[in-house]
Design a protein around this motif. Structure first.
Motif, short mmCIF file in Angstrom:
data_model
loop_
_atom_site.label_atom_id
_atom_site.label_comp_id
_atom_site.label_asym_id
_atom_site.label_seq_id
_atom_site.Cartn_x
_atom_site.Cartn_y
_atom_site.Cartn_z
N SER A 18 0.83 -1.21 0.00
CA SER A 18 0.00 0.00 0.00
C SER A 18 0.86 1.26 0.00
O SER A 18 0.48 2.27 -0.60
CB SER A 18 -0.97 -0.01 1.18
OG SER A 18 -0.26 0.03 2.40
N MET A 19 2.05 1.21 0.64
CA MET A 19 2.97 2.35 0.56
C MET A 19 3.45 2.56 -0.87
O MET A 19 3.52 3.71 -1.34
CB MET A 19 4.20 2.11 1.47
CG MET A 19 4.00 2.47 2.90
SD MET A 19 5.43 2.10 3.94
CE MET A 19 6.79 2.72 3.03
N ILE A 20 3.78 1.49 -1.56
CA ILE A 20 4.23 1.59 -2.94
C ILE A 20 3.11 2.15 -3.82
O ILE A 20 3.35 3.02 -4.67
CB ILE A 20 4.71 0.22 -3.46
CG1 ILE A 20 5.97 -0.22 -2.72
CG2 ILE A 20 4.94 0.23 -4.96
CD1 ILE A 20 7.16 0.67 -2.91
N ILE A 21 1.89 1.70 -3.62
CA ILE A 21 0.77 2.21 -4.40
C ILE A 21 0.52 3.69 -4.08
O ILE A 21 0.21 4.49 -4.98
CB ILE A 21 -0.49 1.35 -4.17
CG1 ILE A 21 -0.27 -0.02 -4.81
CG2 ILE A 21 -1.74 2.02 -4.74
CD1 ILE A 21 -1.35 -1.03 -4.53
N ALA A 48 4.84 -0.80 -14.96
CA ALA A 48 6.29 -0.82 -14.75
C ALA A 48 6.66 -0.31 -13.36
O ALA A 48 7.55 -0.85 -12.71
CB ALA A 48 6.99 0.01 -15.82
N LEU A 49 5.96 0.72 -12.90
CA LEU A 49 6.20 1.23 -11.54
C LEU A 49 5.85 0.16 -10.50
O LEU A 49 6.58 -0.03 -9.52
CB LEU A 49 5.37 2.49 -11.29
CG LEU A 49 5.84 3.77 -11.95
CD1 LEU A 49 4.77 4.85 -11.83
CD2 LEU A 49 7.14 4.24 -11.35
N LEU A 50 4.76 -0.53 -10.72
CA LEU A 50 4.33 -1.57 -9.79
C LEU A 50 5.31 -2.74 -9.77
O LEU A 50 5.65 -3.27 -8.70
CB LEU A 50 2.93 -2.04 -10.16
CG LEU A 50 2.16 -2.81 -9.11
CD1 LEU A 50 1.99 -1.98 -7.85
CD2 LEU A 50 0.81 -3.20 -9.65
N ILE A 102 12.74 5.65 -9.46
CA ILE A 102 11.86 6.46 -10.30
C ILE A 102 12.59 7.70 -10.80
O ILE A 102 12.55 8.04 -11.99
CB ILE A 102 10.58 6.85 -9.52
CG1 ILE A 102 9.74 5.62 -9.22
CG2 ILE A 102 9.76 7.86 -10.32
CD1 ILE A 102 8.57 5.88 -8.30
N VAL A 103 13.28 8.38 -9.88
CA VAL A 103 13.99 9.61 -10.25
C VAL A 103 15.13 9.32 -11.22
O VAL A 103 15.34 10.04 -12.20
CB VAL A 103 14.48 10.33 -8.98
CG1 VAL A 103 15.40 11.48 -9.31
CG2 VAL A 103 13.30 10.81 -8.15
N THR A 104 15.88 8.25 -10.97
CA THR A 104 16.99 7.89 -11.84
C THR A 104 16.50 7.49 -13.24
O THR A 104 17.10 7.87 -14.24
CB THR A 104 17.81 6.76 -11.22
OG1 THR A 104 18.19 7.13 -9.90
CG2 THR A 104 19.05 6.46 -12.04
N ALA A 105 15.41 6.73 -13.30
CA ALA A 105 14.86 6.34 -14.60
C ALA A 105 14.35 7.56 -15.36
O ALA A 105 14.50 7.63 -16.59
CB ALA A 105 13.74 5.33 -14.41
N ARG A 106 13.78 8.52 -14.65
CA ARG A 106 13.35 9.75 -15.34
C ARG A 106 14.56 10.51 -15.88
O ARG A 106 14.54 11.03 -16.99
CB ARG A 106 12.55 10.64 -14.41
CG ARG A 106 12.16 11.90 -15.13
CD ARG A 106 11.29 12.79 -14.37
NE ARG A 106 11.12 14.01 -15.16
CZ ARG A 106 10.05 14.73 -15.13
NH1 ARG A 106 9.05 14.37 -14.37
NH2 ARG A 106 9.97 15.83 -15.85
N GLY A 107 15.64 10.58 -15.09
CA GLY A 107 16.86 11.23 -15.57
C GLY A 107 17.44 10.54 -16.78
O GLY A 107 17.88 11.19 -17.73
N LEU A 108 17.44 9.21 -16.77
CA LEU A 108 17.94 8.47 -17.92
C LEU A 108 17.04 8.66 -19.15
O LEU A 108 17.53 8.71 -20.28
CB LEU A 108 18.06 6.99 -17.59
CG LEU A 108 19.19 6.59 -16.63
CD1 LEU A 108 19.09 5.12 -16.29
CD2 LEU A 108 20.53 6.91 -17.25
N SER A 141 15.72 -1.36 -12.28
CA SER A 141 15.27 -2.13 -11.11
C SER A 141 15.85 -3.53 -11.10
O SER A 141 16.27 -4.03 -10.06
CB SER A 141 13.75 -2.21 -11.08
OG SER A 141 13.20 -0.94 -11.00
N PHE A 142 15.87 -4.19 -12.26
CA PHE A 142 16.44 -5.53 -12.33
C PHE A 142 17.94 -5.53 -12.07
O PHE A 142 18.48 -6.47 -11.51
CB PHE A 142 16.16 -6.18 -13.69
CG PHE A 142 14.79 -6.79 -13.79
CD1 PHE A 142 14.40 -7.82 -12.96
CD2 PHE A 142 13.89 -6.34 -14.73
CE1 PHE A 142 13.15 -8.38 -13.05
CE2 PHE A 142 12.64 -6.88 -14.85
CZ PHE A 142 12.26 -7.90 -14.00
#
Length: 165
Positions: A18-21, A48-50, A102-108, A141-142
């Motif tokens: 629930s925190m992740i959601i 993908a976020l989930l 999330i922040v790193t993937a947005r930067g990439l 993430s992987f």
């Protein structure tokens, strides 16, 4: 005690999920929506976020199971307090790792797609952009989530073993 351990881990995993959601719901493309309908590009990125959050949670739950065993064996007099404090610290660090992903993937993704505004691209249902962002997030993430287990283990309670001659 095994039933108590797995019941506690199940309840803790529901709280963590629930925190992740909640973190995903605070994402700008979800927050701007007034209606409940998501388009296909938003749904791809949401999934993908989930999945990324689930990868972080899987290593986090393994560490929490170890935390329960250590607390049960070495801290019997203050087991509940030790379990809650160390478990909360591990859980909060897992949430920060997820936000960092999330922040790193947005930067990439800005390195690849340059000056594109994500909200405009998601609103225009740009599936290629969504797949790019989702692929970067999942690959990050992987690649990094197996190393998060080491970070989480540093936050476990210490075990004091006396030296013997």
């Amino acid at each position: 005690m095994t039933v108590l351990k797995y019941t506690l881990l199940f309840c803790w995993s529901l709280i963590l999920l629930s925190m992740i959601i909640f973190i995903i719901r605070c994402h700008p493309f979800i927050r701007r929506k007034k209606d409940a309908n998501l388009n296909l590009s938003e749904t791809i990125y949401f999934i993908a976020l989930l999945i990324s959050g689930t990868l972080v949670l899987s290593s986090l739950l393994q560490t929490l199971a170890t935390d329960f065993d250590i607390t049960q064996k070495f801290y019997q007099d203050k087991a509940f307090i030790t379990l809650v404090t160390s478990g909360s610290l591990i859980s909060i660090s897992g949430a920060f790792v997820f936000i960092l992903f999330i922040v790193t993937a947005r930067g990439l993704s800005t390195l690849v797609s340059f000056k594109r505004d994500p909200l405009i691209e998601f609103n225009a249902n740009n599936i290629a952009y969504s797949l790019l962002r989702a692929g970067l997030l999942l690959s990050l993430s992987f690649l990094i989530s197996p190393f998060c287990n080491t970070l989480f283990q540093y936050l476990l309670p210490t075990i004091a073993i006396p030296f013997y001659r």
